[in-house]
Write an enzyme that holds these catalytic residues in place. Structure first.
Site: not given
Length: 609
Positions: A143, A156
């Site tokens: 990501s 995250y």
């Protein structure tokens, strides 16, 4: 290298029952790969397999990657089922929405177990048989949030970037063994990922619905195409790649763009109206001598605004009802604060403000010693203001209200930039904002600004001095904001007329404080006339009606078009890791924007000064 073929290969896909995982499995089945499908739910994995073409060889394995040891078990079971695993898609992952200060150790560990430790354990479990065959391919879905400081997704992003960094190192180490590793950054995908994420205090995530982002079918095809290419890193979202590159080269630009998101996140409360339903991001009120009837016209809409700045252009503490108004705004879930010269903020008043729930207080403090300060602030008293500032730190609980100092940079006080930081630290202040003397009306403020139309030796000297100040502030645990010294046109200024209003003391409503008060001005050394722009007046008009006027719509829509054109130009360009190419992309994005509205094109705020 030739394009890799998945036909006949033994492929393990984790997180297969999710939207993106299912699409990857279907795409690999069409390529005639032999599949091991892993999911926390054996039933869901079997249902997925049952919908694949009849001749597809596939095996479902249940594995909960949040449990230590499950990844190693999955790797061995996959090898036992197929004889070998030649390709691994590390697709399983879980999100976590929380401010960093809200995060819990339990949830952080859980997230890293799923997103980092288990993928690495699975790779290591499969490596011996891959090395024995002299070939293997590992694809990690990572990501861009690990490269960009996106509010509420810090953990995250950290978990995914930890995997990416370790995998990149393994890519170099394992290349001689014939093993390829590819990290793929897909960007935002329209899945139920955010709905299934961990969260603190009910935070809704950045896009709480499943229809944001690129379609699953489109992204999965791009992932499979990238997975068949050479080892390395592949970014499927150009805008995300540019943002990540910008975060490294010009973090200030990214901070400014994401500051809007940050403000929305900080203003959100599970007990108040959801932040996405609030019509206005900011009201700036010239509250000092505003009559009660204007406030009465605003009160019905408090639940529709995220943040209220009670400063305007005067001294808010002259408003006898200020505590009452802040209390009402706070009860409606609004963030509140004001800029003051601090002279009237005695201990009793400070206690009232804190009890009212004010979120921030900023002091205008243009000198770090009594002589300089009182030369600039005629009639004020340096020691009294310092005492009032220190009272806030002593009275508050925790870090609310946040305290700041506005320090307007001028030739007469620039030599005190280091000293003002040290003073702020002694007084318990949280942040120092260095500002340019950018609002120049007629002769007021003329000649005080330190910025220039282009970079000069003097500008470089000033910037170097403030860079040193930033390092000093860091030692004290203080945050500082530093202005630009040369113009850099933005798609929209920080005051952002798309979702903000300025309400003058007499009820006139304008896009911002600068357009509320026109007249002779100075812009980048040139004599100009700043127009006066009003949408209407309260309470004669209603705020809802003013928001719908033709002039208001024009300002909102023009800036929306500018932002869209700017971002679309960036998204449509390939990003090369060179400063010259990066500068060309930014210039092309500026050239693509429609002209700024009258007045805004004469405002230093639009040019980041």
């Amino acid at each position: 290298m030739d394009k890799y073929s998945f036909s006949g290969k033994h492929v393990l896909v984790t997180g297969a029952s999710g939207g993106l995982g299912s699409a990857l499995v279907s795409g690999l089945a069409e390529m005639r790969a032999h599949l091991v499908v892993s999911s926390r739910s054996l039933k869901a994995a079997n249902e997925l397999i049952s919908n694949l073409p009849e001749k597809t060889r596939a095996k479902a394995i249940e594995a909960d990657l949040s449990i230590p040891g499950q990844a190693e078990m999955l790797g061995q079971k996959a090898i036992d089922a197929m004889g070998c695993i030649e390709v691994l898609f590390n697709n399983a992952g879980i999100g976590y929405f929380a401010l960093m200060e809200e995060t819990t150790e339990e949830n952080i560990r859980n997230l890293y177990q799923v997103n980092t430790f288990s993928p690495m354990a699975l790779i290591k479990a499969l490596l011996p048989q891959m090395k024995g065959r002299g070939a293997g391919r590992i694809i990690n879905i990572v990501s861009c949030t690990g490269r960009v400081p996106v509010p509420t997704v810090g953990v995250y992003g950290g978990s995914k970037t930890a995997l990416a960094v370790m995998a990149n190192t393994m890519r170099l180490e394992l290349a001689p063994a014939g093993i390829d590793i590819i990290n793929i950054y897909p960007g935002t995908v329209a899945t139920s990922f955010e709905e299934n994420a961990l969260r603190e205090k009910g935070r809704p995530g950045l896009h709480p619905k499943d229809f944001f982002g690129a379609p699953i079918a489109v992204v999965s095809k791009k992932i499979l195409a990238a997975a068949a290419g050479p080892p390395g890193e592949v970014w499927l979202d150009r805008a995300a790649k540019l943002m990540a590159g910008t975060a490294l080269k010009s973090p200030k630009i990214v901070d400014r763009r994401l500051g809007i998101l940050r403000d929305k996140v900080l203003a959100w409360s599970a007990e108040t109206r959801p932040i996405e339903e609030r019509r206005w991001g900011l009201w700036q009120l010239e509250s000092g001598d505003m009559p009660q009837e204007v406030w009465e016209a605003l009160r019905p809409h408090l639940h529709e605004v995220r943040s209220i700045d009670f400063s305007g252009g005067g001294e808010p503490l002259l408003q006898p009802r200020l505590v009452e108004w802040i209390t009402e705004a706070n009860a409606a879930g609004c963030e509140t604060g004001f800029l003051t010269n601090g002279f009237l903020l005695k201990r009793e008043t400070a206690e009232q403000m804190i009890n009212a729930g004010v979120d921030w207080i900023c002091f205008s403090m243009d000198g770090a010693t009594a002589d300089i300060y009182e030369e600039i602030r005629k009639g004020s008293n340096f020691e009294r203001v310092c005492e009032n500032m220190a009272n806030i730190a002593a009275l508050r609980v925790g870090k609310i209200p946040k305290t700041m100092i506005h320090f307007i940079l001028m030739q007469m006080n620039f030599h005190q930039v280091e000293e003002i930081v040290r003073l702020a630290a002694r007084l318990g202040v949280d942040q120092v904002n260095f500002k340019q003397c950018d609002v120049i009306r007629d002769e007021h403020g003329k000649g005080y600004g330190l910025f220039a139309s282009k970079e000069t030796r003097e500008v470089r000297r000033l910037e170097k001095s403030l860079s040193k100040v930033r390092r000093i502030a860091k030692k004290y645990g203080l945050h500082v904001t530093i202005p630009s010294f040369t113009p850099d046109e933005q798609p929209v200024c920080d005051q952002d007329p798309r979702d903000s209003l300025f309400i003058r003391h007499d009820g006139f409503v304008a896009p911002c404080i600068n357009l509320a008060m026109g007249g002779p001005a100075n812009f980048m050394g040139k004599e100009v006339t700043m127009p006066t722009v009003h949408y209407g007046r309260l309470p004669e008009d209603t705020l809802s009606d003013l928001w719908k006027t033709e002039r208001c719509r024009f300002y909102r829509e023009r800036f929306q078009h500018r932002v869209h054109a700017h971002d679309a130009e960036i998204a449509g360009r390939s990003f090369e890791a060179s400063w010259s190419q990066y500068q060309k992309i930014l210039q092309a994005a500026k050239d693509a924007m429609p002209e700024a509205p009258e007045g805004c094109n004469l405002c230093h705020h639009l040019y980041d000064i």
